[in-house]
Motif scaffolding. Structure first.
Motif, PDB file in Angstrom:
ATOM      1  N   CYS A  63       0.841  -1.207   0.000  1.00  0.00           N
ATOM      2  CA  CYS A  63       0.000   0.000   0.000  1.00  0.00           C
ATOM      3  C   CYS A  63       0.872   1.250   0.000  1.00  0.00           C
TER       4      CYS A  63
ATOM      5  N   THR B 167      -0.147 -10.269  -6.706  1.00  0.00           N
ATOM      6  CA  THR B 167      -1.477 -10.837  -6.860  1.00  0.00           C
ATOM      7  C   THR B 167      -1.399 -12.364  -6.870  1.00  0.00           C
TER       8      THR B 167
ATOM      9  N   THR C 199      -6.356   1.687  -4.130  1.00  0.00           N
ATOM     10  CA  THR C 199      -7.537   0.848  -4.388  1.00  0.00           C
ATOM     11  C   THR C 199      -7.182  -0.530  -4.930  1.00  0.00           C
TER      12      THR C 199
ATOM     13  N   LYS D 198      -7.115  -4.410  -3.288  1.00  0.00           N
ATOM     14  CA  LYS D 198      -8.173  -5.433  -3.284  1.00  0.00           C
ATOM     15  C   LYS D 198      -7.722  -6.716  -3.964  1.00  0.00           C
ATOM     16  N   ASP D 199      -6.720  -6.637  -4.837  1.00  0.00           N
ATOM     17  CA  ASP D 199      -6.240  -7.802  -5.577  1.00  0.00           C
ATOM     18  C   ASP D 199      -5.027  -8.464  -4.934  1.00  0.00           C
ATOM     19  N   HIS D 200      -4.620  -7.994  -3.769  1.00  0.00           N
ATOM     20  CA  HIS D 200      -3.386  -8.489  -3.146  1.00  0.00           C
ATOM     21  C   HIS D 200      -3.560  -9.925  -2.659  1.00  0.00           C
TER      22      HIS D 200
ATOM     23  N   LEU E  98      -4.091 -10.195   1.205  1.00  0.00           N
ATOM     24  CA  LEU E  98      -5.108  -9.379   1.880  1.00  0.00           C
ATOM     25  C   LEU E  98      -6.050 -10.211   2.758  1.00  0.00           C
TER      26      LEU E  98
ATOM     27  N   GLN F  13      -8.180   1.960   3.758  1.00  0.00           N
ATOM     28  CA  GLN F  13      -8.591   1.435   2.454  1.00  0.00           C
ATOM     29  C   GLN F  13      -8.394  -0.086   2.396  1.00  0.00           C
ATOM     30  N   ALA F  14      -7.272  -0.559   2.911  1.00  0.00           N
ATOM     31  CA  ALA F  14      -7.013  -1.996   2.916  1.00  0.00           C
ATOM     32  C   ALA F  14      -8.026  -2.728   3.788  1.00  0.00           C
TER      33      ALA F  14
ATOM     34  N   ASP G 127     -11.079  -1.787   4.394  1.00  0.00           N
ATOM     35  CA  ASP G 127     -12.354  -1.780   3.653  1.00  0.00           C
ATOM     36  C   ASP G 127     -12.350  -2.809   2.542  1.00  0.00           C
ATOM     37  N   ALA G 128     -11.221  -2.906   1.838  1.00  0.00           N
ATOM     38  CA  ALA G 128     -11.116  -3.867   0.742  1.00  0.00           C
ATOM     39  C   ALA G 128     -11.180  -5.289   1.259  1.00  0.00           C
ATOM     40  N   LYS G 129     -10.640  -5.506   2.448  1.00  0.00           N
ATOM     41  CA  LYS G 129     -10.640  -6.841   3.047  1.00  0.00           C
ATOM     42  C   LYS G 129     -12.059  -7.259   3.416  1.00  0.00           C
TER      43      LYS G 129
END
Length: 261
Positions: A133, A141, A181, A184-186, A189, A256-257, A259-261
């Protein structure tokens, strides 16, 4: 006594061993005059010198934060090197890369990381997610983890896709405080449940002085190639400013991380 500034060794490439046809950068395994093998990243590849800058900054920031990173070295490519290379595409790449390139120590026998085979504890996963991040690294990914298992330990490689702000660097202040943003593909995560702990630890380990030490490693000849800045040093200060601002506002990308999780 003051601690010595960060330094990278410089080696001379002596033998092109084999290409690693991954992505558009076409790195290669090469031998240097110190007898070691390296994964050589070429200045003449598709993403050019900015990918080398991202690789250098990303790798050395990761090292400061305690991650295992193969040694990075500057690698000099002589004009005569590769003249006997029969592959025209590779020969063109070598000709375009005469001068100072970047290389990583080759981890012989390493295997690609798979989270299902080699589980990562939540704190380590959170630390890697935090790092990516911070660096805006889009290239960790499930399809391409850019992590290796070597001697039963996890090693991070390939940060050349980080810091993509420098492809449109004029609005760097705005980009520095944006959330990331693409996290989300990590690949890690789903396991990153300790992001606040990682944030607290890394804000203690990293500061603007250490950031400047890392950025100072960038060779002048890699900076201000398009003349957008008054000098190489002015270009260098943008990298330091971007990373310092991002560190100061780390809660933005941590949230953000989450939220994405």
């Amino acid at each position: 006594m003051n601690k010595p500034e960060l330094q990278l060794r410089t080696v001379q490439v002596t033998r092109y061993v084999t290409p690693l046809r991954e992505g558009g950068s076409m790195p290669a395994i090469a031998e240097a005059n110190d007898g070691f093998l390296y994964v050589l990243k070429f200045r003449g590849a598709g993403q050019g010198i900015k990918a080398l800058i991202a690789e250098l900054i990303g790798g050395e920031i990761a090292r400061i934060l305690g991650f295992k990173i193969p040694e990075l070295v500057f690698a000099t490519l002589d004009e005569a090197f590769g003249r006997t290379e029969p592959d025209e595409e590779i020969q063109d790449l070598l000709k375009a890369s005469v001068g100072l390139n970047l290389a990583l120590h080759y981890l012989s026998g390493a295997i690609t990381f798979d989270p299902l085979v080699s589980p990562v504890d939540p704190l380590l996963a959170s630390k890697i997610v935090w790092l990516d991040c911070f660096l805006t690294n889009m290239d960790r990914t499930p399809r391409n983890t850019n992590m290796l298992i070597w001697h039963k330990e996890l090693w991070l490689i390939d940060h050349g896709a980080s810091l993509y702000f420098h492809h449109n660097i004029q609005n760097w202040e705005e980009q520095a405080i944006k959330p990331f943003t693409l996290i989300k593909d990590h690949v890690l995560l789903p396991y990153a449940t300790e992001l606040d702990a990682a944030d607290a630890e890394f804000r203690q380990l990293l500061n603007s002085d250490k950031i400047r030490e890392v950025v100072a490693l960038i060779p002048d000849e890699w900076l201000n190639l398009d003349g957008s800045f008054a000098s190489a040093e002015a270009n260098r200060s943008v990298y330091s400013g971007f990373l310092a601002a991002r560190l100061l506002q780390s809660q933005i990308f941590v949230n953000q991380a989450k939220d994405a999780k």
